[in-house]
Design a protein around this motif. Structure first.
Motif, PDB file in Angstrom:
ATOM      1  N   PRO A 526      16.080 -93.663   3.352  1.00  0.00           N
ATOM      2  CA  PRO A 526      14.594 -93.229   3.327  1.00  0.00           C
ATOM      3  C   PRO A 526      14.751 -91.813   2.254  1.00  0.00           C
ATOM      4  CG  PRO A 526      15.779 -92.290   5.037  1.00  0.00           C
ATOM      5  CD  PRO A 526      16.850 -93.470   4.364  1.00  0.00           C
ATOM      6  N   LEU A 527      13.591 -91.884   1.686  1.00  0.00           N
ATOM      7  CA  LEU A 527      13.457 -90.867   0.653  1.00  0.00           C
ATOM      8  C   LEU A 527      12.058 -89.996   0.779  1.00  0.00           C
ATOM      9  CD1 LEU A 527      14.170 -93.214  -2.590  1.00  0.00           C
ATOM     10  CD2 LEU A 527      15.495 -91.627  -1.544  1.00  0.00           C
ATOM     11  N   ALA A 528      12.263 -88.800   0.304  1.00  0.00           N
ATOM     12  CA  ALA A 528      11.121 -87.923   0.551  1.00  0.00           C
ATOM     13  C   ALA A 528       9.771 -88.614  -0.071  1.00  0.00           C
ATOM     14  CB  ALA A 528      11.196 -86.446  -0.200  1.00  0.00           C
ATOM     15  N   SER A 529       8.787 -88.372   0.879  1.00  0.00           N
ATOM     16  CA  SER A 529       7.498 -88.744   0.510  1.00  0.00           C
ATOM     17  C   SER A 529       6.697 -87.702  -0.286  1.00  0.00           C
ATOM     18  CB  SER A 529       6.817 -89.229   1.501  1.00  0.00           C
ATOM     19  OG  SER A 529       6.774 -88.161   2.565  1.00  0.00           O
ATOM     20  N   ASP A 530       5.381 -87.987  -0.929  1.00  0.00           N
ATOM     21  CA  ASP A 530       4.822 -86.838  -1.895  1.00  0.00           C
ATOM     22  C   ASP A 530       4.169 -85.970  -0.831  1.00  0.00           C
ATOM     23  OD1 ASP A 530       5.743 -88.576  -3.973  1.00  0.00           O
ATOM     24  OD2 ASP A 530       3.718 -89.260  -4.285  1.00  0.00           O
ATOM     25  N   ASP A 531       4.305 -84.893  -1.324  1.00  0.00           N
ATOM     26  CA  ASP A 531       3.302 -83.811  -0.715  1.00  0.00           C
ATOM     27  C   ASP A 531       1.942 -84.100  -1.123  1.00  0.00           C
ATOM     28  OD1 ASP A 531       3.659 -82.551  -2.935  1.00  0.00           O
ATOM     29  OD2 ASP A 531       5.014 -80.968  -2.251  1.00  0.00           O
ATOM     30  N   THR A 532       0.786 -83.092  -0.657  1.00  0.00           N
ATOM     31  CA  THR A 532      -0.402 -83.495  -1.297  1.00  0.00           C
ATOM     32  C   THR A 532      -0.625 -83.250  -2.837  1.00  0.00           C
ATOM     33  OG1 THR A 532      -1.147 -82.659   0.967  1.00  0.00           O
ATOM     34  CG2 THR A 532      -2.831 -82.837  -0.983  1.00  0.00           C
ATOM     35  N   ASP A 533      -0.159 -82.270  -3.198  1.00  0.00           N
ATOM     36  CA  ASP A 533       0.070 -81.579  -4.795  1.00  0.00           C
ATOM     37  C   ASP A 533       0.783 -82.719  -5.613  1.00  0.00           C
ATOM     38  OD1 ASP A 533      -1.297 -79.633  -3.997  1.00  0.00           O
ATOM     39  OD2 ASP A 533       0.435 -78.189  -4.233  1.00  0.00           O
ATOM     40  N   THR A 534       1.825 -83.353  -5.176  1.00  0.00           N
ATOM     41  CA  THR A 534       2.512 -84.323  -5.929  1.00  0.00           C
ATOM     42  C   THR A 534       1.768 -85.770  -5.967  1.00  0.00           C
ATOM     43  OG1 THR A 534       4.622 -83.431  -5.197  1.00  0.00           O
ATOM     44  CG2 THR A 534       4.494 -85.549  -5.968  1.00  0.00           C
ATOM     45  N   ALA A 535       1.394 -86.066  -4.576  1.00  0.00           N
ATOM     46  CA  ALA A 535       0.486 -87.235  -4.526  1.00  0.00           C
ATOM     47  C   ALA A 535      -0.753 -87.293  -5.537  1.00  0.00           C
ATOM     48  CB  ALA A 535      -0.054 -87.491  -3.279  1.00  0.00           C
ATOM     49  N   LEU A 536      -1.306 -86.161  -5.820  1.00  0.00           N
ATOM     50  CA  LEU A 536      -2.604 -85.991  -6.858  1.00  0.00           C
ATOM     51  C   LEU A 536      -1.930 -86.177  -8.085  1.00  0.00           C
ATOM     52  CD1 LEU A 536      -5.399 -85.390  -7.455  1.00  0.00           C
ATOM     53  CD2 LEU A 536      -4.820 -83.021  -7.409  1.00  0.00           C
ATOM     54  N   ILE A 537      -0.808 -85.528  -8.429  1.00  0.00           N
ATOM     55  CA  ILE A 537      -0.092 -85.656  -9.858  1.00  0.00           C
ATOM     56  C   ILE A 537      -0.062 -86.920 -10.182  1.00  0.00           C
ATOM     57  CG2 ILE A 537       1.640 -85.008 -11.406  1.00  0.00           C
ATOM     58  CD1 ILE A 537       1.985 -82.394  -9.770  1.00  0.00           C
ATOM     59  N   ARG A 538       0.680 -87.627  -9.212  1.00  0.00           N
ATOM     60  CA  ARG A 538       1.147 -89.043  -9.227  1.00  0.00           C
ATOM     61  C   ARG A 538      -0.118 -89.951  -9.624  1.00  0.00           C
ATOM     62  NH1 ARG A 538       5.946 -90.702  -8.396  1.00  0.00           N
ATOM     63  NH2 ARG A 538       6.508 -89.187  -6.600  1.00  0.00           N
ATOM     64  N   SER A 539      -0.875 -89.800  -8.790  1.00  0.00           N
ATOM     65  CA  SER A 539      -2.267 -90.726  -8.846  1.00  0.00           C
ATOM     66  C   SER A 539      -3.071 -90.503 -10.180  1.00  0.00           C
ATOM     67  CB  SER A 539      -3.162 -90.395  -7.970  1.00  0.00           C
ATOM     68  OG  SER A 539      -4.428 -90.946  -7.820  1.00  0.00           O
TER      69      SER A 539
END
Length: 599
Positions: A526-539
């Protein structure tokens, strides 16, 4: 902090498992046995040697009633179909368990992220869920997944994979010893470094008759490959039916954080695309945007191909179904680069007529290939936390059957009598219909479920145990291509000429002999999931990468190609790309460490 804890837990767990495997001698690669007529050896459950509780110790599985038809809703990241499982596999489930499956498929829903968020917020993602590892961590923390640790040991087929199941759950943050929330997909019993296949996941393959018609030119570089494809397209501009053919066709609907076609070709250059980074078969990590990396080289390959008139102009707009049905299955595409594509054309008949697609050696290539997924393949099964006790027991019965020899036979081999027959020694042989099952519209008799075979095939599209698992009933792997009967059947004019030309039985043997196969241990953590900021950057970065990548394939000239790449990198930096790369580098370092520990 959580990422560091996950990485250390994962490394420790895989190191422990590797030590156990080394002591048990299970790390060796195995080959499909020849027909011997002997009984397969008895198999020991994973828990017996470690002194842990086995199924028999926990007692028999609860008996459940099938009197009432039950609909089980599956939220399934792997599915390419949404709706009720119909056809022959639906009939098997109805007859055996009186259940029907309602498949919820995020990737065909139109907005996968929105669907996931909406269903998660409701508290009911599904009765059964099949999701990515990182999503499972979040779903467990959100209370969306049920702990089945108190009952899973009563199911003997699931207990066979106790070591792998316990290892994965033990590396999830906040999961106590003995708890089981996740069952990895696609496990096997061969050990973490075994690879039983005869083909790698991605490599250049072309029709043997057309390649031989060009004199089997020696290829040192990918530029040589393109020149050969140019000669092939010029000499053979159409298929046998007179339809226009292209060396290369592509499709867009599999794209994620980058374009999937280029991701697959990155394997040719010794690297695996993982979000914003590239993992090497030499255990290195570099940004996706590194010009020395496989992703840039893959885009450059497609760009050069388009400059030479080799790319199907429909590539930027067509979906996978169109590319498959109207191009690949019609021999209107001359370069295959993913191993499953062979199934759309290769048959013994085409082999005898010297038309099968075969690996085309290119000296400079260094293939990335993971071992078979002993620990699982990056996705996991779970039981939804909202199911009641009766549904829970029927789900557990289903999951155990899906991991059983009978269930795996239906999933990997389909219907006896239609797709395969049983030989006198108990092994299987594909029928003519079985050989052609992926190449056309095969009708299924009404008594077996009716409709077309492909429509009725298992739409879950994931397995608890993969086809590289050994079938104890036959003593051969579930993978039909590894049956001794299939191997013998596939010894055609094509394979004989190919073997004589290249001095190897198959492409894996050739690559090993040539030092071109970079095998890495297959780990599942299992790997770390994106926090809100990371998810926005990734999108934001996903859109930039995909858009720029497709434009680069169709760039007007070298200068425009390079300018598009540079502009993409500049735009990505403005969205926080460097932070995303740092996040993913730390995340996937755990995978690199686990691979090193398992080797």
């Amino acid at each position: 902090m959580r990422r560091k804890r996950l990485a250390s837990l994962a490394l420790a767990a895989v190191m422990t498992a590797s030590a156990i495997l080394a002591g048990c001698g299970q790390g060796e690669s195995t080959q499909a046995p020849a027909n011997s007529g002997t009984e397969p050896a008895a198999q020991t459950s994973a828990g017996e040697e470690g002194g842990t509780e086995t199924a028999s110790a926990q007692g028999a599985a609860p008996v459940v009633s099938h009197d009432t038809e039950l609909t089980i809703e599956i939220y399934d990241k792997a599915a390419n179909y949404q709706g009720i499982q119909a056809g022959w596999f639906g009939k098997v489930l109805k007859d055996k368990f009186n259940i029907q499956l309602n498949i919820i498929a995020p990737q065909v829903s139109g907005d996968a992220n929105s669907l996931y968020q909406t269903r998660s917020a409701s508290g009911n993602l599904g009765d059964i869920v099949i999701i990515d590892n990182s999503e499972m961590q979040d779903c467990v923390e959100a209370g969306l997944i049920m702990d089945i640790g108190d009952i899973i040991g009563s199911y003997e087929n699931l207990t066979k994979y106790k070591e792998q199941i316990d290892l994965f759950n033990g590396t999830m943050n906040g999961v106590e010893a003995g708890s089981v929330f996740a069952i990895p997909c696609n496990m096997n019993s061969n050990g973490p470094t075994a690879f039983v296949g005869t083909e790698v996941a991605s490599a250049p393959r072309v029709p043997w008759d057309l390649y031989e018609g060009l004199g089997c030119p020696e290829l040192k570089t990918t530029d040589d490959l393109l020149n050969m494809l140019k000669d092939m397209q010029d000499k053979y501009p159409t298929n046998a039916a007179g339809d226009k053919a292209f060396a290369i066709t592509m499709w867009k609907d599999w794209d994620g954080g980058s374009i999937e076609n280029a991701n697959l070709l990155s394997n040719w250059f010794g690297q695996q695309v993982k979000e914003s980074v590239l993992l090497g078969n030499d255990n290195t990590i570099m940004p996706l945007t590194d010009k020395n990396g496989g992703y840039y080289k893959a885009l450059q390959f497609f760009y050069k191909a388009n400059q030479m008139g080799l790319v199907d102009p429909d590539s930027a707009t067509q979906d996978w179904t169109t590319a498959c049905d109207s191009k690949m299955k019609q021999k209107r595409v001359y370069l295959f680069w993913y191993n499953w594509q062979n199934g759309f054309w290769n048959t013994p008949e085409h082999g005898e007529s010297r038309e099968n697609y075969m690996y085309t050696p290119v000296e400079e290539l260094n293939f990335f290939q993971m071992a078979d997924s002993y620990y699982g393949d990056g996705r996991v099964w779970g039981v939804g936390s909202q199911v009641d006790e009766e549904k829970k027991l029927r789900i557990m019965e289903l999951l155990d059957w899906l991991a059983s020899p009978e269930g795996l036979t239906y999933q990997h081999n389909s219907l006896e009598g239609l797709i395969y027959t049983v030989n006198e020694d108990g092994t299987y042989t594909l029928t003519k219909e079985g050989q052609d099952r992926f190449t056309g519209d095969l009708p299924v008799p009404e008594e077996m479920g009716g409709g077309l075979w492909s429509d009725g095939n298992n739409q879950i599209n994931q397995w608890i145990a993969g086809s590289s698992e050994m079938n104890p009933v036959t003593g051969e792997y579930f993978e039909p291509n590894l049956w001794s009967s299939t191997i013998e059947m596939n010894q055609t004019a094509t394979t004989k000429e190919w073997s004589e030309k290249f001095g190897a039985v198959n492409e894996v043997e050739y690559m090993k002999n040539a030092g071109q196969l970079g095998m890495v241990a297959n780990v599942n953590i299992p790997l770390a999931s994106d926090d809100t900021d990371t998810a926005l950057i990734r999108s934001q970065c996903k859109s930039v990468v995909c858009d720029a990548s497709w434009r680069m394939v169709f760039a007007a000239n070298d200068a425009e190609f390079e300018q598009m790449w540079d502009d993409m990198c500049t735009q990505l930096e403005g969205f926080g790309w460097n932070d995303l790369v740092a996040f993913d580098t730390e995340k996937y370092q755990a995978v690199i460490d686990a691979r090193k520990a398992a080797e």
